[in-house]
Design a protein around this motif. Structure first.
Motif, PDB file in Angstrom:
ATOM      1  N   SER A 152     -24.724 -20.234  -4.780  1.00 48.80           N
ATOM      2  CA  SER A 152     -24.138 -20.895  -5.949  1.00 48.80           C
ATOM      3  C   SER A 152     -23.397 -22.180  -5.621  1.00 48.80           C
ATOM      4  CB  SER A 152     -23.178 -19.928  -6.666  1.00 48.80           C
ATOM      5  OG  SER A 152     -21.952 -19.797  -5.973  1.00 48.80           O
ATOM      6  N   THR A 153     -23.171 -22.485  -4.357  1.00 47.54           N
ATOM      7  CA  THR A 153     -22.344 -23.660  -4.038  1.00 47.54           C
ATOM      8  C   THR A 153     -22.975 -24.609  -3.033  1.00 47.54           C
ATOM      9  OG1 THR A 153     -21.108 -22.411  -2.347  1.00 47.54           O
ATOM     10  CG2 THR A 153     -20.171 -22.484  -4.567  1.00 47.54           C
ATOM     11  N   ARG A 154     -24.243 -24.408  -2.691  1.00 47.97           N
ATOM     12  CA  ARG A 154     -24.869 -25.314  -1.715  1.00 47.97           C
ATOM     13  C   ARG A 154     -24.819 -26.763  -2.201  1.00 47.97           C
ATOM     14  NH1 ARG A 154     -30.983 -25.115   0.992  1.00 47.97           N
ATOM     15  NH2 ARG A 154     -30.852 -27.199   1.959  1.00 47.97           N
ATOM     16  N   GLU A 155     -25.171 -26.980  -3.459  1.00 53.60           N
ATOM     17  CA  GLU A 155     -25.170 -28.357  -3.978  1.00 53.60           C
ATOM     18  C   GLU A 155     -23.772 -28.960  -3.942  1.00 53.60           C
ATOM     19  OE1 GLU A 155     -28.485 -26.053  -5.977  1.00 53.60           O
ATOM     20  OE2 GLU A 155     -26.362 -25.728  -5.572  1.00 53.60           O
ATOM     21  N   LEU A 156     -22.772 -28.153  -4.254  1.00 57.93           N
ATOM     22  CA  LEU A 156     -21.387 -28.620  -4.227  1.00 57.93           C
ATOM     23  C   LEU A 156     -20.996 -29.063  -2.823  1.00 57.93           C
ATOM     24  CD1 LEU A 156     -18.614 -28.847  -5.718  1.00 57.93           C
ATOM     25  CD2 LEU A 156     -18.202 -26.470  -5.023  1.00 57.93           C
ATOM     26  N   ILE A 157     -21.332 -28.258  -1.829  1.00 57.78           N
ATOM     27  CA  ILE A 157     -20.996 -28.582  -0.439  1.00 57.78           C
ATOM     28  C   ILE A 157     -21.738 -29.842   0.002  1.00 57.78           C
ATOM     29  CG2 ILE A 157     -21.238 -27.788   1.950  1.00 57.78           C
ATOM     30  CD1 ILE A 157     -20.914 -24.893   0.770  1.00 57.78           C
ATOM     31  N   GLU A 158     -23.015 -29.912  -0.309  1.00 60.88           N
ATOM     32  CA  GLU A 158     -23.798 -31.062   0.131  1.00 60.88           C
ATOM     33  C   GLU A 158     -23.321 -32.354  -0.525  1.00 60.88           C
ATOM     34  OE1 GLU A 158     -28.048 -29.007   1.339  1.00 60.88           O
ATOM     35  OE2 GLU A 158     -27.823 -29.840  -0.686  1.00 60.88           O
ATOM     36  N   MET A 159     -22.997 -32.314  -1.800  1.00 61.37           N
ATOM     37  CA  MET A 159     -22.504 -33.517  -2.476  1.00 61.37           C
ATOM     38  C   MET A 159     -21.156 -33.943  -1.918  1.00 61.37           C
ATOM     39  SD  MET A 159     -24.738 -34.762  -4.479  1.00 61.37           S
ATOM     40  CE  MET A 159     -23.711 -35.925  -5.382  1.00 61.37           C
ATOM     41  N   GLU A 160     -20.286 -32.968  -1.640  1.00 64.41           N
ATOM     42  CA  GLU A 160     -18.976 -33.316  -1.080  1.00 64.41           C
ATOM     43  C   GLU A 160     -19.140 -33.887   0.325  1.00 64.41           C
ATOM     44  OE1 GLU A 160     -15.250 -34.092  -1.862  1.00 64.41           O
ATOM     45  OE2 GLU A 160     -16.425 -32.853  -3.252  1.00 64.41           O
ATOM     46  N   ALA A 161     -20.059 -33.328   1.093  1.00 68.44           N
ATOM     47  CA  ALA A 161     -20.292 -33.832   2.445  1.00 68.44           C
ATOM     48  C   ALA A 161     -20.788 -35.273   2.425  1.00 68.44           C
ATOM     49  CB  ALA A 161     -21.288 -32.934   3.163  1.00 68.44           C
ATOM     50  N   ARG A 162     -21.635 -35.588   1.461  1.00 64.13           N
ATOM     51  CA  ARG A 162     -22.181 -36.948   1.378  1.00 64.13           C
ATOM     52  C   ARG A 162     -21.104 -37.991   1.103  1.00 64.13           C
ATOM     53  NH1 ARG A 162     -26.558 -34.107  -1.452  1.00 64.13           N
ATOM     54  NH2 ARG A 162     -28.506 -34.326  -0.250  1.00 64.13           N
ATOM     55  N   LYS A 163     -19.970 -37.553   0.565  1.00 63.43           N
ATOM     56  CA  LYS A 163     -18.879 -38.481   0.275  1.00 63.43           C
ATOM     57  C   LYS A 163     -18.013 -38.766   1.503  1.00 63.43           C
ATOM     58  CE  LYS A 163     -18.269 -36.404  -4.328  1.00 63.43           C
ATOM     59  NZ  LYS A 163     -17.288 -35.635  -5.143  1.00 63.43           N
ATOM     60  N   ASN A 164     -18.291 -38.065   2.599  1.00 61.19           N
ATOM     61  CA  ASN A 164     -17.404 -38.130   3.758  1.00 61.19           C
ATOM     62  C   ASN A 164     -18.132 -38.561   5.024  1.00 61.19           C
ATOM     63  OD1 ASN A 164     -14.559 -36.959   3.015  1.00 61.19           O
ATOM     64  ND2 ASN A 164     -16.047 -35.734   1.871  1.00 61.19           N
ATOM     65  N   LYS A 165     -17.351 -38.957   6.031  1.00 56.11           N
ATOM     66  CA  LYS A 165     -17.911 -39.413   7.297  1.00 56.11           C
ATOM     67  C   LYS A 165     -18.173 -38.260   8.258  1.00 56.11           C
ATOM     68  CE  LYS A 165     -16.292 -43.135   9.218  1.00 56.11           C
ATOM     69  NZ  LYS A 165     -15.385 -44.159   9.815  1.00 56.11           N
ATOM     70  N   TYR A 166     -17.342 -37.222   8.170  1.00 60.87           N
ATOM     71  CA  TYR A 166     -17.432 -36.100   9.100  1.00 60.87           C
ATOM     72  C   TYR A 166     -17.214 -34.790   8.348  1.00 60.87           C
ATOM     73  CZ  TYR A 166     -16.224 -39.929  12.316  1.00 60.87           C
ATOM     74  OH  TYR A 166     -16.181 -41.118  12.993  1.00 60.87           O
ATOM     75  N   VAL A 167     -17.777 -33.707   8.915  1.00 58.09           N
ATOM     76  CA  VAL A 167     -17.530 -32.364   8.389  1.00 58.09           C
ATOM     77  C   VAL A 167     -17.051 -31.482   9.539  1.00 58.09           C
ATOM     78  CG1 VAL A 167     -18.498 -30.330   7.275  1.00 58.09           C
ATOM     79  CG2 VAL A 167     -19.296 -32.611   6.597  1.00 58.09           C
ATOM     80  N   LEU A 168     -15.931 -30.805   9.318  1.00 64.45           N
ATOM     81  CA  LEU A 168     -15.413 -29.827  10.269  1.00 64.45           C
ATOM     82  C   LEU A 168     -15.499 -28.449   9.625  1.00 64.45           C
ATOM     83  CD1 LEU A 168     -12.232 -31.678  11.595  1.00 64.45           C
ATOM     84  CD2 LEU A 168     -14.552 -31.706  12.546  1.00 64.45           C
ATOM     85  N   VAL A 169     -16.019 -27.478  10.364  1.00 68.36           N
ATOM     86  CA  VAL A 169     -16.215 -26.120   9.839  1.00 68.36           C
ATOM     87  C   VAL A 169     -15.436 -25.153  10.731  1.00 68.36           C
ATOM     88  CG1 VAL A 169     -17.894 -24.378   9.132  1.00 68.36           C
ATOM     89  CG2 VAL A 169     -18.536 -26.810   9.099  1.00 68.36           C
ATOM     90  N   PRO A 170     -14.300 -24.629  10.253  1.00 70.21           N
ATOM     91  CA  PRO A 170     -13.489 -23.745  11.095  1.00 70.21           C
ATOM     92  C   PRO A 170     -13.959 -22.293  11.108  1.00 70.21           C
ATOM     93  CG  PRO A 170     -12.315 -24.230   9.066  1.00 70.21           C
ATOM     94  CD  PRO A 170     -13.600 -25.017   9.009  1.00 70.21           C
ATOM     95  N   GLU A 171     -15.294 -22.125  11.202  1.00 68.78           N
ATOM     96  CA  GLU A 171     -15.845 -20.797  11.467  1.00 68.78           C
ATOM     97  C   GLU A 171     -15.318 -20.341  12.828  1.00 68.78           C
ATOM     98  OE1 GLU A 171     -17.798 -18.664   9.901  1.00 68.78           O
ATOM     99  OE2 GLU A 171     -18.927 -19.722   8.344  1.00 68.78           O
ATOM    100  N   PRO A 172     -15.380 -19.029  13.114  1.00 70.04           N
ATOM    101  CA  PRO A 172     -14.852 -18.561  14.395  1.00 70.04           C
ATOM    102  C   PRO A 172     -15.580 -19.178  15.578  1.00 70.04           C
ATOM    103  CG  PRO A 172     -16.131 -16.838  13.295  1.00 70.04           C
ATOM    104  CD  PRO A 172     -15.921 -17.923  12.297  1.00 70.04           C
ATOM    105  N   ALA A 173     -14.842 -19.375  16.657  1.00 73.79           N
ATOM    106  CA  ALA A 173     -15.445 -19.884  17.880  1.00 73.79           C
ATOM    107  C   ALA A 173     -16.578 -18.974  18.319  1.00 73.79           C
ATOM    108  CB  ALA A 173     -14.385 -19.972  18.980  1.00 73.79           C
ATOM    109  N   HIS A 174     -17.567 -19.549  18.954  1.00 78.19           N
ATOM    110  CA  HIS A 174     -18.660 -18.765  19.518  1.00 78.19           C
ATOM    111  C   HIS A 174     -18.090 -17.751  20.507  1.00 78.19           C
ATOM    112  CE1 HIS A 174     -22.766 -18.373  21.499  1.00 78.19           C
ATOM    113  NE2 HIS A 174     -23.044 -18.286  20.218  1.00 78.19           N
ATOM    114  N   HIS A 175     -18.860 -16.724  20.842  1.00 74.55           N
ATOM    115  CA  HIS A 175     -18.302 -15.620  21.639  1.00 74.55           C
ATOM    116  C   HIS A 175     -17.757 -16.069  22.983  1.00 74.55           C
ATOM    117  CE1 HIS A 175     -21.879 -15.515  24.233  1.00 74.55           C
ATOM    118  NE2 HIS A 175     -22.608 -15.604  23.132  1.00 74.55           N
ATOM    119  N   ASP A 176     -18.250 -17.207  23.505  1.00 67.83           N
ATOM    120  CA  ASP A 176     -17.717 -17.718  24.761  1.00 67.83           C
ATOM    121  C   ASP A 176     -16.656 -18.805  24.544  1.00 67.83           C
ATOM    122  OD1 ASP A 176     -19.273 -19.771  23.839  1.00 67.83           O
ATOM    123  OD2 ASP A 176     -20.526 -19.936  25.623  1.00 67.83           O
ATOM    124  N   GLY A 177     -16.216 -18.960  23.301  1.00 67.09           N
ATOM    125  CA  GLY A 177     -15.186 -19.940  22.974  1.00 67.09           C
ATOM    126  C   GLY A 177     -15.714 -21.311  22.630  1.00 67.09           C
TER     127      GLY A 177
END
Length: 376
Positions: A152-177
């Motif tokens: 339900s929000t893919r378009e929202l995320i993609e449109m917001e991303a297009r307005k910006n220079k960078y995207v940071l995603v604070p998902e958990p670190a990979h298992h090795d950090g």
């Protein structure tokens, strides 16, 4: 004052994170997700952000967009993309309650990904208290449906991303950090079998069991797994009465591939399962898909910035392409420099052992603060 000097305090961060974890927010409970959005909206408003609540659709909760004050407000900057839904149903808190033990903090959704989201808000709070303005304006977008593929929000995320220079995603670190600079492609499928009902006691041979047909089909589907493209069945629904031969059965399948070509071939194989066998109809439909995200120059440049910051903090930040989708698939595939999995370290995500390493709260806060201050 630099990001190295910001007064992050572990106990303060734990106290602020606790209400987020104790507000259970499973994806399919829109009201629960909205309650979680309320908590996040309050904390971001307290930081001084301009808050916008975006109504939900397709039966999901709403989203939250917060934009921080800045002299270049409205111009391209940094988007923080996170989700506040979890896989854990209401009541999981009783089985995995909030607790701090042996350097770990437990609770449903704490690793994936409330911990990283909260750390980001705490970074913004400390920057505001210190009167530090970031070089670029910052927007935070929290969404309600990542755990089911972001329908339900893919378009929202993609449109917001297009307005910006960078995207940071604070998902958990990979298992090795490590941080994530690319992700595999993912496709979901709905599989249905339609049989013939009959009384399971006195007319068993007259029936055609949809459950039995599905059981055979599951073995066939999972046997298609290779090193390059995997298939797994994670959900099954069927049957109401044990004395009835089941007339319908539903299953959900997840396929993941390292390359888009491999996923496309996997999709063809799944759709080829449509048909009829032994008077049972098999119906396969394609669900949501996450595209392959392969690292490009822009993403790797952001990673190198993060690695430099980590070096100043005393640890080596490696990077990798990872399985397990995130909304970084969408922004990275668009070619927008994206750095994923910069959130807290931990283990057990999606299980009753989900926890974070407490010492990663301050570590990751300083990493994110450094990115906010160094990306230009």
């Amino acid at each position: 004052m630099s990001y190295l000097d910001l007064p992050f305090d572990t106990d303060t961060m734990l106290a602020g994170l606790k209400p987020w974890i104790e507000c259970e927010s499973p994806t399919y409970d829109a009201a629960a997700v909205d309650r979680m959005m309320d908590l996040a909206a309050y904390d971001l408003a307290a930081v001084g952000a301009e808050i916008e609540r975006i109504p939900g659709r397709m039966g999901f909760g709403g989203s939250l967009r917060a934009r921080l004050p800045h002299k270049d407000f409205g111009k391209p900057g940094i988007l923080v993309s996170g989700h506040l839904d979890t896989v854990h149903p209401i009541g999981t808190l009783e089985k995995n309650p909030w607790r701090v033990e042996d350097g770990r903090c437990y609770g449903p959704g704490i690793q994936d990904m409330k911990g990283g989201n909260f750390v980001t808000v705490e970074v913004l709070r400390q920057l505001a208290l210190a009167g530090i303005e970031t070089p670029l304006p910052i927007t935070v977008l929290f969404t309600p449906d990542e755990e089911v593929g972001t329908p339900s929000t893919r378009e929202l995320i993609e449109m917001e991303a297009r307005k910006n220079k960078y995207v940071l995603v604070p998902e958990p670190a990979h298992h090795d950090g490590s941080a994530v600079t690319g992700r595999f492609a993912i496709a979901r499928f709905n599989v249905r079998t339609y049989g013939r009902p009959s009384h399971a006691g006195w007319a068993l041979k007259d029936g055609r069991s949809a459950i039995a047909a599905m059981a055979r089909k599951i073995l066939e589907i999972e046997a298609m797994t290779t090193e390059d493209c995997t298939f797994s069945v994670g959900v099954i629904h069927a049957g109401q009465w044990v004395n009835c031969v089941s007339s319908s059965c539903e299953a959900q399948v997840l396929s993941m591939a390292k390359r888009q070509h491999d996923l496309d071939e996997g999709v063809k194989r799944m759709l080829a399962l449509n048909g009829e066998e032994n008077d049972v109809v098999i119906e396969v439909t394609r669900g949501v898909t996450r595209p392959v995200w392969e690292p490009d120059e822009g993403t790797l440049a952001v990673y190198e910035t993060a690695r430099g910051i980590a070096g100043e903090l005393g640890f080596d930040l490696t990077h990798c392409s990872a399985g397990g989708g995130s909304d970084g698939n969408f922004t990275g595939a668009l070619g927008i420099p994206t750095l994923d999995s910069i959130g807290v370290r931990g283990a057990g995500l999606h299980t009753l052992n989900e926890h974070i390493e407490v010492d990663s709260l301050v570590e990751r806060a300083r990493l994110i603060a450094g990115l906010f201050l160094k990306l230009k």
